[in-house]
Design an enzyme around this catalytic site. Structure first.
Site, PDB file in Angstrom:
ATOM      1  N   HIS A 110      33.994  30.840  56.500  1.00  0.00           N
ATOM      2  CA  HIS A 110      34.822  31.051  57.692  1.00  0.00           C
ATOM      3  C   HIS A 110      34.830  32.535  58.052  1.00  0.00           C
ATOM      4  O   HIS A 110      35.615  33.299  57.491  1.00  0.00           O
ATOM      5  CB  HIS A 110      36.249  30.559  57.433  1.00  0.00           C
ATOM      6  N   GLU A 148      36.007  33.880  60.642  1.00  0.00           N
ATOM      7  CA  GLU A 148      37.299  34.182  61.271  1.00  0.00           C
ATOM      8  C   GLU A 148      38.413  34.379  60.243  1.00  0.00           C
ATOM      9  O   GLU A 148      39.482  34.891  60.574  1.00  0.00           O
ATOM     10  CB  GLU A 148      37.672  33.079  62.274  1.00  0.00           C
ATOM     11  N   CYS A 160      31.205  26.384  59.330  1.00  0.00           N
ATOM     12  CA  CYS A 160      31.683  25.453  58.299  1.00  0.00           C
ATOM     13  C   CYS A 160      31.155  24.039  58.586  1.00  0.00           C
ATOM     14  O   CYS A 160      29.947  23.829  58.585  1.00  0.00           O
ATOM     15  CB  CYS A 160      33.199  25.511  58.163  1.00  0.00           C
TER      16      CYS A 160
END
Length: 192
Positions: free
Chosen positions: A169, A171, A77
């Site tokens: 993202h 994650e 990001c």
């Protein structure tokens, strides 16, 4: 060992948990002693480009990262954007590891680019939905491995030498995001 760089603006706990879930040894640090030992350096980030670069410089991380340019570095990001030469967000210089300028997303759609969007790529694994939250983008260039369409082509993954940038993202992108993160750690997306 994987080191997540802590400069005070980041999604560190979620990224650390994701990397641990993949089975890797991971340490969070902002010291030269630890970062110099890394095989892979992760530069996370959420926030404003200029503020992030101010903190990176205050902590002397720009110099620490510059002496570790032989290692794989993955920016996530804002971390991806920081690896570029410059950003229009705050008119600030970046780390300069990837050529180009970060600019505000130009689209008729709402900005920030928020939510799930499909990856477009020639790479066989890069074709599913991932989670984005950003208002600025990298330039479309030969370094773009995958992009999302959001009224314009928005670079989603870039690779330049040993630098990999992931705009979304991983994650927060479920099992698929973890697969992408593993691929980035294992070698990236070129010449698979």
């Amino acid at each position: 060992m994987i080191v997540i760089v802590d400069y005070g603006l980041g999604n560190i706990s979620n990224v650390k948990r994701a990397i641990e879930h993949l089975g890797y040894e991971v340490v969070v640090s902002n010291t030269s002693k630890i970062i110099d030992q890394a095989e892979t350096i992760i530069l996370p980030g959420v926030g404003h480009f200029k503020d992030a670069m101010s903190e990176i410089k205050r902590l002397n991380l720009n110099a620490i990262l510059a002496k570790n340019t032989d290692k794989k570095m993955i920016g996530i990001c804002l971390g991806m954007q920081l690896m570029y030469e410059h950003s229009d967000e705050g008119d600030a210089s970046g780390l300069g590891f990837i050529p180009g300028n970060i600019s505000r997303i130009q689209t008729e759609y709402p900005v920030p680019h928020l939510g799930w969007n499909n990856l477009v790529s020639k790479h066989p694994m890069l074709n599913q939905d991932v989670y984005f939250v950003h208002s600025y983008q990298a330039p479309m260039s030969e370094n773009v491995i995958a992009y999302a369409q959001y009224g314009a082509d928005i670079p989603a993954i870039v690779q330049f030498n040993n630098y990999i940038g992931i705009q979304f993202h991983p994650e927060k992108s479920g099992t698929y995001g973890l697969q992408i993160l593993r691929q980035a750690i294992q070698g990236g997306f070129i010449n698979d």
